[in-house]
Scaffold this active site. Structure first.
Site, short mmCIF file in Angstrom:
data_model
loop_
_atom_site.label_atom_id
_atom_site.label_comp_id
_atom_site.label_asym_id
_atom_site.label_seq_id
_atom_site.Cartn_x
_atom_site.Cartn_y
_atom_site.Cartn_z
N ASN A 1 0.87 -1.18 0.00
CA ASN A 1 0.00 0.00 0.00
C ASN A 1 0.91 1.23 0.00
O ASN A 1 1.53 1.53 1.01
CB ASN A 1 -0.89 -0.03 1.26
N LYS B 1 0.00 4.22 -0.12
CA LYS B 1 -0.63 5.39 0.51
C LYS B 1 -0.47 6.61 -0.40
O LYS B 1 -0.47 6.44 -1.63
CB LYS B 1 -0.07 5.59 1.93
N HIS C 1 -9.20 1.31 5.56
CA HIS C 1 -7.90 1.49 6.22
C HIS C 1 -8.08 2.42 7.42
O HIS C 1 -8.85 3.38 7.36
CB HIS C 1 -6.88 2.06 5.22
N GLU D 1 -6.36 4.74 8.50
CA GLU D 1 -6.10 6.17 8.21
C GLU D 1 -7.35 6.83 7.66
O GLU D 1 -7.62 8.00 7.95
CB GLU D 1 -4.90 6.29 7.26
N GLU E 1 -4.65 -4.79 11.09
CA GLU E 1 -3.59 -3.80 11.27
C GLU E 1 -3.77 -3.07 12.59
O GLU E 1 -4.61 -2.15 12.68
CB GLU E 1 -3.63 -2.76 10.14
N GLY F 1 3.53 2.16 10.71
CA GLY F 1 4.54 3.18 10.49
C GLY F 1 5.36 3.53 11.71
O GLY F 1 6.07 4.53 11.72
N SER G 1 4.21 -2.19 10.19
CA SER G 1 5.66 -2.29 10.35
C SER G 1 6.23 -3.64 9.93
O SER G 1 7.21 -4.12 10.52
CB SER G 1 6.07 -1.93 11.78
O1 LIG Z 1 -1.53 -0.49 4.71
C1 LIG Z 1 -0.44 -0.67 5.25
C2 LIG Z 1 -0.25 -0.44 6.65
O2 LIG Z 1 -0.89 0.68 7.13
C3 LIG Z 1 1.11 -0.72 7.20
O3 LIG Z 1 1.97 0.38 7.04
P1 LIG Z 1 3.50 0.23 7.48
O4 LIG Z 1 3.98 -1.04 6.85
O5 LIG Z 1 4.17 1.45 6.92
O6 LIG Z 1 3.51 0.16 8.96
#
Ligand SMILES: O=C[C@H](O)COP(=O)(O)O
Length: 246
Positions: free
Chosen positions: A9, A11, A92, A94, A161, A167, A207
């Site tokens: 992803n 983002k 998601h 976010e 998640e 992150g 992460s």
């Molecule tokens: O969609 C992916 C997640 O929000 C994980 O993000 P990350 O791997 O940067 O922690």
């Protein structure tokens, strides 16, 4: 037997130049036995991404619930299909936080996506405060009951998640990941019946890196990963694909 899925992803990251990363990712995906790989870039890169790496499934990060109409700024699942997308992420954390998306809104999007022929990744996960209060399993169970579409078969995927792991470089203990994925499988059985529930892949996200992927993917009912930061570069994403194939 569920095939593992490693989905990236991006983002709100990436540019046309970033599409060069897809070459190495697609090459690794082609070598990875028994593993599906996908990348979900921003809307604006979907069509170029599918043209650049036709063998690599490309997805989106959101869609509207309905097919068309007066919804300024929104993109429907049918439009994503036309652009070449095969997958869409909905719900998601976010978007649940910043766009105030409710479980009902996420479910409507997931149903629209399934109806349009997309594979849909429905995201769920608790915040740090909810985990600290001992409510993680209750929260996740409630999100599943409210957000999951009734249709979808093996085109339905769940991504667990934990919000506090996204992150941050933090991940739950392997025991905690295993316990939550067991709960999620149990709720899937309750909602869909044992036969259908057995086809639904449950991804872990938060992460995930080349260093921890093998341990996370060895946990029963962890059927893959939803990867943010580490999916932006082939150099950091390919080791995760390799861990899934090992
Ligand atoms: O969609 C992916 C997640 O929000 C994980 O993000 P990350 O791997 O940067 O922690």
């Amino acid at each position: 037997m569920r095939r593992r899925l490693i989905a990236g992803n991006w983002k709100m990251n990436g540019s046309r130049e970033s599409l060069a990363e897809l070459d190495g990712i697609a090459a690794a995906a082609a070598q990875a036995e028994g593993v599906d790989v996908a990348i979900c870039p921003p809307f604006t890169l979907i069509e170029r991404a599918t043209a650049r790496v036709p063998a690599l499934p490309i997805g989106a990060q959101d869609c509207h619930a309905v097919d068309k109409g007066a919804h300024t700024g929104c993109v429907s699942a049918g439009m994503l299909v036309e652009a070449g997308a095969q997958i869409v992420i909905v719900g998601h954390s976010e978007r649940r936080a910043a766009q105030h998306e409710s479980d009902a809104a996420v479910k409507a999007k997931a149903e629209g996506a399934i109806a349009a022929g997309l594979t849909v990744i429905v995201c769920i996960g608790e915040t740090e405060a909810q985990r600290d209060a001992g409510e993680a399993q209750i929260v996740v169970t409630g999100q599943m009951r409210g957000s999951l579409p009734v249709a979808g078969g093996d085109r339905l995927i769940v991504a667990y998640e934990p919000v506090w792991a996204i992150g941050t470089g933090l991940i739950p203990s392997l025991a905690d990941v295993g316990a939550m994925h067991r709960v999620i499988r149990g709720v899937l059985i309750e909602l869909l019946g044992a036969e259908r529930a057995a086809t639904v892949r449950i991804l872990y996200g938060g992460s995930m890196t080349g260093d921890n992927a093998a341990d996370l993917l060895a946990i029963p009912d962890v059927d893959g990963g939803l990867v943010g930061g580490a999916s932006l570069k082939a150099a950091t994403f390919v080791p995760i694909i390799a861990a899934a194939a090992a």
